[in-house]
Design an enzyme around this catalytic site. Structure first.
Site, PDB file in Angstrom:
ATOM      1  N   CYS A 206       8.090  21.953 173.273  1.00 27.10           N
ATOM      2  CA  CYS A 206       6.917  22.001 174.159  1.00 27.10           C
ATOM      3  C   CYS A 206       5.676  22.606 173.517  1.00 27.10           C
ATOM      4  CB  CYS A 206       7.258  22.761 175.435  1.00 27.10           C
ATOM      5  SG  CYS A 206       8.523  21.957 176.433  1.00 27.10           S
TER       6      CYS A 206
ATOM      7  N   HIS B 134       2.767  17.261 181.848  1.00 27.20           N
ATOM      8  CA  HIS B 134       3.278  17.920 180.642  1.00 27.20           C
ATOM      9  C   HIS B 134       3.909  16.904 179.697  1.00 27.20           C
ATOM     10  CE1 HIS B 134       5.162  20.597 177.912  1.00 27.20           C
ATOM     11  NE2 HIS B 134       6.273  20.873 178.585  1.00 27.20           N
TER      12      HIS B 134
ATOM     13  N   CYS C   9       6.455  28.166 177.097  1.00 26.86           N
ATOM     14  CA  CYS C   9       7.859  28.365 176.757  1.00 26.86           C
ATOM     15  C   CYS C   9       8.348  27.147 175.990  1.00 26.86           C
ATOM     16  CB  CYS C   9       8.693  28.600 178.014  1.00 26.86           C
ATOM     17  SG  CYS C   9       8.644  27.256 179.216  1.00 26.86           S
TER      18      CYS C   9
ATOM     19  N   GLY D 253      11.942  24.908 174.757  1.00 29.46           N
ATOM     20  CA  GLY D 253      13.364  24.647 174.914  1.00 29.46           C
ATOM     21  C   GLY D 253      14.195  25.267 173.806  1.00 29.46           C
TER      22      GLY D 253
END
Length: 460
Positions: free
Chosen positions: A136, A391, A423, A425
């Protein structure tokens, strides 16, 4: 006469270099450390730091049913790459590298698509392209990689970009899973669905369903207000593309220039009706999670001296970047760890930051991170976030840079420092600090101070 000479000697002593460099007889002005954060100082000479001269994005559209559902990935990236050179009049031959953050597509395929996009955008064959994947934060990592390369002297001009078509490439595990994972809890937690990590954050840190839903309502409200006020027009590059009717196959030419996932009428009552997606008695729903999206963004970075030589505006200044690791089971807490680290690396304190763009992967983690750091909600995602805007994984970091810097420019002298964070993954977080470009000079004052003729121009 003697008193005058003595005063002159005292003044000259203040202007002399430090003891470690007294063999140099040239007079130097010492660094001004006035301001709220006396520790703040640039880590590079003023003309040698890294600046952003342009940052743009496409609209963010709902995957599989939004405006880009029939658009090839490279046709998302090409318009923003082209906009960088069209709007700055930069000779594309001067670009040292194009780094593209991207996540879901097979690596070699996406690398080829990004190279194709550069050609479509008018870059010559001499300009190299590569991809980077830190999930991300990939778009932000691309920007940081280019900044680092410029600092290292590899080149003076580079582009950090991001691209994701979640229509073309869905989130899925390819191949079998190593049975060894069952013997290591943290390795096993790397395989948790992101929605389960959201539930873990909510459960472990007591984030309620109502708090998550309220954050989603506010995200849509702010994004809708920003869209209505035309705040995104300067950062969004319209994309000419097609929409295919799934029933008839008929093609329609369209120009996409507005984020299509924003729901202005979203209410707590509406969201309360949605069922949890990942856990029967959970709190994470489709309404308080980030939207699955398609989009791209691109950021043009330069050594300051080069930008000044070319007469280009200093849109923003790259100050610091930090990536951290956290517990994979609650990967969403990453920004709560990464933001303080990045702020400290910039020589600042949290209360020096005027604006935050924190990716809203899930309402649970967004609320937790904001509350954990004690951030003023009026400084965080002032134009909405991923729960409303979307996103597209690899593009989000580049999108946030464009959104942050354009908003900082609008706010002017009341907004000097901004932070982007998300954040990641498998249990990580990333954050970067940016400074508004038109408010800085060779001296180092962190914040607007009361009237004084002893401070540098940007502190007044």
């Amino acid at each position: 006469m003697e008193k005058a000479a003595f005063r002159q000697k005292i003044l000259l002593d203040h202007l002399r270099p430090s003891a470690s460099s007294q063999e140099n007889s040239n007079l130097q002005a010492s660094v001004c450390l006035a301001g709220d954060s006396a520790a703040y100082a640039r880590s590079a000479p003023f003309g040698d730091d890294v600046v952003i001269v342009a940052a743009y994005r496409t609209a963010q559209c709902k995957s599989k049913r939004g405006g880009f559902k029939d658009t090839f990935p490279e046709d998302l990236l090409a318009p923003v790459l082209k906009a960088l050179i069209d709007k700055t009049k930069l000779d594309p031959r001067e670009v040292g590298d194009i780094v593209v953050g991207t996540v879901l597509a097979p690596g070699s395929q996406r690398a080829s698509e990004c190279r194709m996009a550069a050609f479509y955008a008018g870059y010559p064959e001499t300009v190299p392209v590569r991809t980077v994947n830190r999930q991300c934060s990939s778009g932000l990592q691309a920007v940081a990689d280019v900044a680092a390369a410029i600092k290292a002297g590899f080149y003076d001009i580079g582009i950090g970009a991001g691209l994701e078509s979640m229509t073309a490439n869905s989130m899925a595990w390819d191949g079998s899973i190593n049975p060894r994972a069952s013997t290591n809890t943290q390795a096993q937690d790397c395989l948790l669905p992101m929605g389960i990590t959201s539930e873990n954050v909510a459960h472990r840190f007591g984030v309620t369903r109502q708090e998550q839903d309220q954050a989603a309502v506010e995200s849509h409200r702010r994004a809708a207000a920003a869209t209505a006020a035309g705040k995104f027009k300067d950062e969004i590059i319209p994309v000419d593309t097609k929409i295919v009717d799934p029933k008839t196959g008929a093609e329609k030419r369209v120009t996409i220039s507005v984020d299509d996932g924003i729901r202005p009428s979203t209410s707590l009552a509406d969201l309360a009706k949605l069922k949890p997606v990942f856990k029967k008695d959970g709190t994470t729903t489709a309404g308080n999670s980030s939207q699955v999206s398609d989009g791209a963004g691109a950021v043009l970075l330069m050594r300051r001296s080069v930008a000044l030589q070319k007469g280009l505006p200093i849109f923003g200044v790259f100050r610091s970047f930090v990536a951290v690791g956290v517990d994979p089971a609650v990967m969403g807490v990453g920004p709560a760890v990464a933001i303080p680290a990045a702020v400290k690396a910039a020589g600042l304190e949290l209360n020096d930051i005027d604006l935050f763009e924190i990716n809203e992967a899930f309402g649970s983690q967004f609320v937790y991170c904001r509350n954990k750091l004690g951030l003023d909600p009026e400084k965080v995602n002032v134009n909405g976030g991923a729960m409303a805007i979307g996103h597209p994984l690899g593009a989000t970091g580049a999108r946030c840079v464009a959104t942050l810097l354009h908003e900082m420019k609008r706010q002017g002298k009341d907004c000097r420092f901004g932070v982007i964070s998300m954040c990641i993954g498998t249990g990580m977080g990333a954050a970067a600090v940016f400074e508004r470009g038109d408010g800085v000079d060779p001296l180092n004052n962190a914040r607007k101070i009361g009237a004084s003729n002893l401070l540098s121009k940007d502190a007044l």
